[in-house]
Every structure is written in structure tokens, then in C-alpha cells.
Design an enzyme around this catalytic site. Sequence first.
Site, short mmCIF file in Angstrom:
data_model
loop_
_atom_site.label_atom_id
_atom_site.label_comp_id
_atom_site.label_asym_id
_atom_site.label_seq_id
_atom_site.Cartn_x
_atom_site.Cartn_y
_atom_site.Cartn_z
N TYR A 141 158.14 -39.73 95.63
CA TYR A 141 158.97 -39.55 96.81
C TYR A 141 158.18 -39.58 98.11
CZ TYR A 141 163.40 -38.25 94.55
OH TYR A 141 164.58 -38.26 93.85
N LYS A 191 154.89 -38.39 81.18
CA LYS A 191 154.90 -39.69 80.50
C LYS A 191 153.42 -40.04 80.29
CE LYS A 191 156.95 -43.44 78.97
NZ LYS A 191 157.82 -43.48 77.79
N ASP A 223 161.14 -39.48 78.21
CA ASP A 223 162.23 -40.20 77.53
C ASP A 223 162.77 -39.37 76.36
OD1 ASP A 223 159.76 -40.66 76.36
OD2 ASP A 223 160.11 -42.78 75.93
N ASP A 247 164.34 -34.84 89.07
CA ASP A 247 165.59 -35.26 89.72
C ASP A 247 166.56 -35.79 88.66
OD1 ASP A 247 167.37 -36.02 91.84
OD2 ASP A 247 166.65 -38.09 91.61
N ASP A 251 170.10 -33.77 86.83
CA ASP A 251 171.48 -34.29 86.85
C ASP A 251 172.02 -34.37 85.43
OD1 ASP A 251 171.37 -34.66 89.60
OD2 ASP A 251 172.28 -36.65 89.52
C1 IPM Z 1 168.73 -34.28 95.03
C2 IPM Z 1 169.16 -35.59 95.61
C3 IPM Z 1 168.09 -36.08 96.58
C4 IPM Z 1 166.81 -36.26 95.80
C5 IPM Z 1 168.45 -37.36 97.36
C6 IPM Z 1 169.73 -37.20 98.14
C7 IPM Z 1 167.32 -37.78 98.26
O1 IPM Z 1 169.41 -36.53 94.62
O2 IPM Z 1 168.55 -33.32 95.79
O3 IPM Z 1 168.57 -34.20 93.81
O4 IPM Z 1 166.62 -37.29 95.14
O5 IPM Z 1 165.98 -35.37 95.84
MN MN Z 2 169.24 -35.74 92.61
#
Ligand code: IPM
Ligand code: MN
Length: 366
Positions: A141, A191, A223, A247, A251
Amino acid sequence: MEFNIAVLGGDGIGPEVTEQGVRSLEAVGRAFGHSFNLNYGDIGGISIDKHGIPLTDETRELLDSNDAVLFGAVGGPKWDSPDAKVRPEMGLLDMRAHMGVFANIRPVKVYSWLAESSVFKPNVINGVDMVVVRELTGGLYYAEPRGRRETPNGIVAEDTMRYTEGEIERVIRVGFELARGRRKKLASVDKANVLECSRLWRTVATRLGEEYPDVELEHVLVDACAMQLIQKPTDYDVIVAENTFGDILSDEASMLAASMGLLPSASLAGVPEAGQRSGGLYEPIHGTAPDIAGKGIANPTGSILSVALMVRYSLGLTEEAAAIERAVDKVLEQNARTADLVIGEDKHVTTSEMGDLVVAAIERGN
Ligand code: IPM
Ligand code: MN
């Protein structure tokens, strides 16, 4: 007591859900006798529209001068052109870097009341209780070089993954400390069969493990982790991963809890301790959901639970945090369902109705 809170709703559903987070903060203030000075600011797309940049000096000043920051989400189709010079997300990344919040803590809890709303079979998710610790201020990032350039062979785009030992150690330490206070299992995700950064990550995790003989350390390739997270999620206690892996995995893990609209996060510059008073950034893990923005149907629970984390880790208010979490639990138990959670013909509650119910439960002392 009196506290100063920066409130940055951002874009899309960010402001709507943050408003309900703020209402639960105020409810807990009334119930426990605290007052909160709310200092609102712009970030992301709205800030680009108003000021030309996603994070202004004025908002930066808010980050420095408040006890904690409550944030919504940034981004949206309006600012999404691949050729855009400024992007809403840059505001978020700058804010994280500015605050030095390298540890992003994302607890994933499964509410038994929501079993029906989940896409998973009950026997897979019953008892899931994990925390994903995501490295937040390094790696792909942030590292340079990055960018796009013309070459004789066409356009080349590059991003860099780079980590120092120190950056790795401080976030894995957060993982170990959290695991120590829980079921004493830490899964360090990497990884290492391919990436040099991951090999350093693994070396550092192993070395640090010697300081935590009471915690069982496991190295998991990212993975395989993605697979095991849905195959046998109850095996996981604390997961620690670099920025991009964390990240993605968080999710994925949020779906275990039925909807990503439920999950809060705390971003801190050190090991979280209930009762401590040091700055932090608090946000739901979901994004701006442009498709439902402005309709009043978004789930504010992620923001409300982020407020609980905020009062616990940045304001030193342990009881108050528990009161908010109990209120959410009660409201879900009593069948309040925002649109993301309804099944079939069930009626859903709106964003503000969900907020009303949580506020009422806090006031009742549930
Ligand atoms: C999160 C989001 C952010 C990230 C984006 C919006 C930049 O997906 O907070 O998880 O990738 O960190
Ligand atoms: Mn995210």
C-alpha cells in the site's frame, strides 16, 4: 468525563452509518455521565469535491487534536477513473500513515441469532470467534517505487512490497498479545514459499514466538488460509497478516458473521488494552456501498461496534464499551434486521431505526 472526538463520515453510506455510531456514543454518554465534543471534518471524495484534495491540513489538525477518530468510508464511482490524479482512498491511506496506526484489529464474531442470515451452514460457523490483525501502514500500500510509466514495450505499472524487521515485529507483537488474552493461538499468515517479505515475516514471527511460549504459533500460507477460513473457521483465534493479505482475508472472514455490515475495526499505534487512553482510528470494515447510499437502508452496526472499540481502547471506558456491545446483541436477538440480513419476506429496519433500537437498549441498560 469530557472527550473530544473527530468524526469523518466520508462518502457513500459512510455519513449515514457514522451518524448512528455517534448516536450510540451520545446515548452511552447520557447513561454514564460523559460528554463528547464532536468535531466534524471532510475526507475522501467529498473533500476532493470541496477542497481539491482528499485530506486537508484542517482535517489533519483534527486527527492530532482529538482523543479518537470515528471514520465512515471513502470512495465511489464518481472519483474512480483509473486516470484520476487524486483519489478518495489516498485520504484514508494518508490518515492511517499520519496517525501511525500500524495495527488494524478486526474482530469477527458470529451471533447465534443471525445463523439464518449466513450463507454458511450452522455447523461450520457456530462458535466462530476470531480477530484479524492487519498490518496497516506498510507493504504494497505504501512502499516506493510505485506508479505507471511509458516504456518502449508499452505502459508499465509497478507497486512495491517492502517491510522492515521493525514494522513486522511490532504488528506481530500485537497478534501475540491479543492471543495471550484469548485462546492463545496465533496464525501468522504469509506467502513464504514465494515472497522475500514473507520469509522475513516468518523469521520475525518465529523469533518473537520465543517470547510467548504460552501462545501456540502456526505459520499459514495465505492461499491455504483463505481456504481454511471457510472450511474450518472455528480453528482460528488470532490471525496476523501483512496489509494486502489482511485486507482480503478480513473481508472473507466477515462473511462468517453473515454480513460485512456488522464488523467494526480499531486501528492503533500499539497493543490494545482495555481501559487505556491513547489515540486511535475507528471504522466499520465495509466500504461506501454506492448502490445503497442515501437510501437509509445500510447496516450501521459496524459503526456502532466501532464506537464500542473506541470507548474501550481510546477513552478508557470499559463498562461503556460493554454496554454498547450488549445493546447490539439484544437488538439482534430481538430480531431487528437491516436489509443486508433479512431472509425471504421478513421486514427490514432502516439505518436510523436500527440506531433507535440500539440507543433505546443502551438507555434501558441492556
Ligand atoms: C479497507 C478498505 C480500504 C483498504 C480501501 C478503501 C483503501 O478496503 O479499509 O479495508 O484497502 O484498506
Ligand atoms: Mn478492505
